[in-house]
Design an enzyme around this catalytic site. Structure first.
Site, PDB file in Angstrom:
ATOM      1  N   GLU A   1     -12.628  37.853  72.812  1.00 29.13           N
ATOM      2  CA  GLU A   1     -13.148  37.734  74.184  1.00 29.13           C
ATOM      3  C   GLU A   1     -13.931  38.946  74.685  1.00 29.13           C
ATOM      4  O   GLU A   1     -13.937  39.234  75.880  1.00 29.13           O
ATOM      5  CB  GLU A   1     -12.009  37.429  75.161  1.00 29.13           C
ATOM      6  CG  GLU A   1     -11.350  36.080  74.908  1.00 29.13           C
ATOM      7  CD  GLU A   1     -10.448  35.636  76.043  1.00 29.13           C
ATOM      8  OE1 GLU A   1      -9.965  36.503  76.781  1.00 29.13           O
ATOM      9  OE2 GLU A   1     -10.239  34.420  76.172  1.00 29.13           O
TER      10      GLU A   1
ATOM     11  N   GLU B   1      -8.902  28.729  71.958  1.00 30.74           N
ATOM     12  CA  GLU B   1      -7.835  28.834  72.963  1.00 30.74           C
ATOM     13  C   GLU B   1      -8.114  27.846  74.082  1.00 30.74           C
ATOM     14  O   GLU B   1      -9.269  27.509  74.349  1.00 30.74           O
ATOM     15  CB  GLU B   1      -7.769  30.238  73.596  1.00 30.74           C
ATOM     16  CG  GLU B   1      -7.177  31.303  72.698  1.00 30.74           C
ATOM     17  CD  GLU B   1      -7.073  32.665  73.397  1.00 30.74           C
ATOM     18  OE1 GLU B   1      -6.775  32.699  74.603  1.00 30.74           O
ATOM     19  OE2 GLU B   1      -7.314  33.674  72.724  1.00 30.74           O
TER      20      GLU B   1
HETATM   21  C1  GAL Z   1      -7.039  34.639  76.699  1.00 29.33           C
HETATM   22  C2  GAL Z   1      -6.658  35.700  75.675  1.00 29.33           C
HETATM   23  C3  GAL Z   1      -5.249  35.559  75.170  1.00 29.33           C
HETATM   24  C4  GAL Z   1      -4.319  35.291  76.300  1.00 29.33           C
HETATM   25  C5  GAL Z   1      -4.790  34.065  76.990  1.00 29.33           C
HETATM   26  C6  GAL Z   1      -3.861  33.598  78.066  1.00 29.33           C
HETATM   27  O1  GAL Z   1      -8.034  35.078  77.515  1.00 29.33           O
HETATM   28  O2  GAL Z   1      -7.523  35.658  74.598  1.00 29.33           O
HETATM   29  O3  GAL Z   1      -4.861  36.696  74.480  1.00 29.33           O
HETATM   30  O4  GAL Z   1      -4.304  36.362  77.164  1.00 29.33           O
HETATM   31  O5  GAL Z   1      -6.042  34.321  77.566  1.00 29.33           O
HETATM   32  O6  GAL Z   1      -4.281  32.358  78.512  1.00 29.33           O
END
Ligand code: GAL
Length: 758
Positions: free
Chosen positions: A399, A472
């Site tokens: 990210e 994610e």
């Molecule tokens: C994303 C990140 C993860 C975790 C997640 C929580 O932005 O890559 O490590 O923090 O959010 O939803």
């Protein structure tokens, strides 16, 4: 021939390093510990994360025998968090930056043969130094300190194999080719005429499939030598259902040939495991061995309650096992760093695909920091390039913003080292520049009512499709505790379901890896304020939340039948006092439901609504049961009965009681037999069940854990069940024997377990 000596037992440890400690001659006041080790055992939650962000000191008393004389001597660490300086007998020998990758330090010329005891001393700096990824900004996870993976001493002769890369070609043809690349170091000042023997052994049958010898001249210094074996037949492919593995053994002999290479002389040998498979992300999805496979997975942090990262082999393997054989996902992302080789080995063995990535979280540091990040790419690829399970390298800082120069470099390094795998780089910004082979994107668009996933071209901003995967979703958009109110847990499950369903519907999405498998401890700036991010579909003890059944229910009923109603079965936990819509995650053809004495209802999965996912849930609402039958707030509450059918037969049933009472303390242990030779551990889960065998979600029962015999409990010996369940791990102490573990609740009774430690 090389010799590898494990040095995991009998380290001496001091939590707080004081300058000069590395020069000590005795470490009597240090505490004796075994690896893997955490520099600070932490509470379950609500702790100060600075407690482990310390510089600690470790010392290993090494007995240097005659066999060390005139040999190369390296000390090998699989990981030390995060900046390690290594000394031998007080003399600086080397250092390593980065807490997730292995390193070797040459200690030969620091050894003192006159001394009975030499000391290897490691100053392990677990502070968040801003010259090392992932540090520099805020990070949503903890980076627990210590020598938290294994260590060894390796003795070599003057010529030795530093690494081996095995590439497979013509994999989908009958006769396959193998290219073995040996990275050899010749420390003599002359070229050595060498013989190389390559053997290919099928792991399951232990049979020798192929053997070939070569000759080569090994020049002084470091060099890479390639050996091609062609036209190999009788090979079985590696895939997620049949993860066939082969061992490759490479023998290198010089100055005559050694006994292993049928002669005598000097020899070195390198062994590793491979699998024959092809993998490719395309604009039309992901293909394994030429066949399309929708990827459905979860992100995994390698952390555990109390001991952080410091879990031994068995527990690392167990996580892979849970993901593949309990949750039935087909891919895991090692968010956000290279993980234990034991975890990756297990993924190879059971057929779980892996996206592995370099350490980092949103922040990109300066020049020195970037050098460490690039080194992390090298160390990750060079450690893991033979794993058939790994199908993609993540070569961006998770990210982070675009940095074309930096990421052109990280991609170049990965491609140079490994031409057999594509690269990805996990981003969360739309229209970020694609420098990788696969556009890997964290798509957090879903807020419950809107579309679950974006169209890939909306994300990439490109006028054409590219290989694309969602890495994610959900997570912070809808944090959910295992003991949250039922309604929230329903929505938590449905959000994962909607995203997965959308992924199955869109051919241009290779798959989605949801956030995340297990809850994890985190910094104060994230999570629920108690240093936990409740983003898992399982809790930190790897106990199911309802959302986990979205994944689990996608398995074929031939393998395992699943029927999991998302309910605590109460009249009054939800708003307005209702139990509907009652979502049931199942892979059955249909479900029969009976409420009290009412007529049995036959309900089919919601295929019209969830057109993508293989096994949509069954949903009970007022179209299934009338308001009169269901009753409402103020009316009598009844028992429920569910039965799942497959191929016309009842294959699974569940009952829910209208009047749940604590009936059983269900204690299960993952393993009854542990190893004494090195640190080993296993997990206990404790559940309070009612008379129908269902977890009692709101019971606050005090649990006392008593251990007699050679085992140590991780964490406190008195805990409270949370959401009706809790877990704990016990670890071995390098002693054989039998241990008795008693789990006791004043109200529900006792459960006694015997563990044999061999
Ligand atoms: C994303 C990140 C993860 C975790 C997640 C929580 O932005 O890559 O490590 O923090 O959010 O939803």
């Amino acid at each position: 021939m090389r010799k590898v000596i494990s040095i995991n037992n009998g380290w001496l440890f001091c939590y707080q390093y004081v300058p000069g400690m590395e020069k000590k001659n005795d470490f009597e006041e240090f505490e004796e510990v075994n690896l893997p080790h955490t520099n600070k055992e932490l509470p379950y939650n609500y702790f100060d994360e600075e407690d482990y962000q310390k510089i600690s000191c470790y010392a290993y008393p090494l007995e240097v025998t005659e066999e060390y004389r005139n040999r190369k001597v390296f000390v090998h660490f699989e990981a030390v968090m995060a900046y390690a300086k290594v000394y031998v007998n007080g003399i600086y020998a080397g250092e390593h930056k980065g807490g997730y990758t292995p390193f070797d330090i040459d200690i030969a010329d620091k050894l003192d043969f006159a001394k009975k005891r030499n000391y290897i001393c490691v100053v392990a700096d677990a502070t968040e130094r801003d010259d090392i990824p992932p540090f520099g900004g805020e990070i949503d996870y903890l980076t627990y300190g210590g020598i938290y993976r294994e260590a060894s001493i390796v003795l070599y002769d003057d010529v030795y194999i530093q690494n081996m890369k095995v590439e497979t070609y013509k994999v989908l043809e009958d006769k396959k080719d193998v290219c073995v690349k040996l990275y050899v170091k010749n420390d003599c000042d002359e070229t050595k005429k060498a013989k190389v023997a390559v053997k290919l052994i099928e792991e399951s049958s232990e049979s020798l499939i192929y053997e070939k010898s070569f000759e080569c001249n090994v020049k002084p210094g470091e060099g890479m030598y390639e050996f091609n074996a062609e036209g190999i037949s009788g090979i079985r492919l590696w895939d997620i259902d049949n993860p066939n593995l082969y061992e490759v053994e490479a023998y290198l002999s010089w100055d005559g040939s050694c006994s292993l290479c049928k002669g005598d002389g000097s020899c070195d040998c390198f062994k590793d495991r491979i699998g024959f498979r092809t993998c490719e992300f395309t604009t039309m999805g992901f293909f394994l061995n030429g066949k399309k496979l929708k990827l459905m997975g979860l992100n995994r942090h390698q952390s555990y309650p109390y001991v952080g990262y410091a879990m031994p082999k068995r527990v690392q393997e167990k996580d892979a096992d849970i993901l593949k054989n309990d949750l039935h996902v087909n891919i895991v992302r090692t968010s956000h760093y290279p993980q234990s080789r034991h975890f990756l080995n297990k993924c190879d063995e059971i057929g779980l695909l892996v996206l592995e990535e370099i350490p980092g979280w949103q922040y990109i540091g300066g020049a020195a920091w970037k050098e460490v990040a690039k080194q992390n790419v090298r160390e990750m690829v060079e450690r893991d390039w033979n794993h058939p399970g790994i199908i993609l390298w993540g070569v961006r800082i998770n990210e982070s913003a675009d940095d074309d120069e930096f990421y052109t470099e990280t991609n170049k390094i990965a491609h140079m080292l490994d031409i057999t795998r594509q690269t990805g780089g996990i981003r969360c910004r739309k229209r970020s520049k694609l420098l990788e082979d696969v556009y890997t994107f964290n798509d957090f668009v879903h807020e419950g009512v809107n579309g679950p996933l974006r169209d890939q071209q909306e994300v990439t901003g490109l006028d054409h499709k590219v290989p694309y995967m969602v890495t994610e979703n959900n997570g912070h958009m809808f944090p959910t505790k295992r003991f949250d109110q039922e309604e929230r847990q329903v929505e938590h499950s449905l959000r994962h379901l909607r995203v997965q369903d959308a992924s199955f519907r869109d051919d241009s999405i290779s798959g989605t890896i949801d956030w995340c498998a297990f809850d994890y401890n985190t910094h104060k700036d994230f999570g629920s304020g108690d240093r936990i991010c409740y983003h898992g579909v399982m809790d930190m003890f790897r106990i199911h939340k309802f959302a986990s059944y979205v994944f689990k229910s996608q398995v074929s009923p031939e393998k395992e039948t699943v029927l999991e109603p998302v309910t605590f079965w109460t009249r009054g936990d939800r708003n307005i006092g209702d139990f509907m819509p009652l979502v049931i995650f199942t892979n059955c053809d249909y479900v029969e439901f009976k409420y009290g004495d009412n007529e049995v209802k036959k309900i089919y999965p919601r295929r019209e609504e969830y057109k993508g996912i293989p096994n949509p849930p069954v949903v009970i609402d007022y179209s299934v049961i009338s308001r009169e039958e269901a009753g409402e707030w103020g009316e009598l509450w009844e028992n429920a009965y569910f039965a799942g059918y497959h191929n016309g037969k009842m294959v699974i049933e569940r009952k829910m009681s209208k009047n749940p009472l604590p009936t059983e303390l269900k204690v299960e242990v993952d393993d009854n037999m542990l190893t004494a030779s090195e640190k080993d551990a296993t997990r206990f889960t404790v559940k309070v069940l009612d008379q129908c065998g269902n977890i009692m979600p709101f019971i606050d029962e005090i649990i006392k854990i008593k251990i007699e015999g050679p085992l140590k409990l991780q964490g406190p010996d008195e805990v409270v069940v949370k959401g009706g369940a809790i877990g704990f791990w016990v670890e071995t102490l390098n002693k054989v024997g039998t241990a008795k573990v008693t789990v006791d609740s004043a109200r529900i009774g006792q459960s006694v377990h015997t563990i044999t430690i061999q």
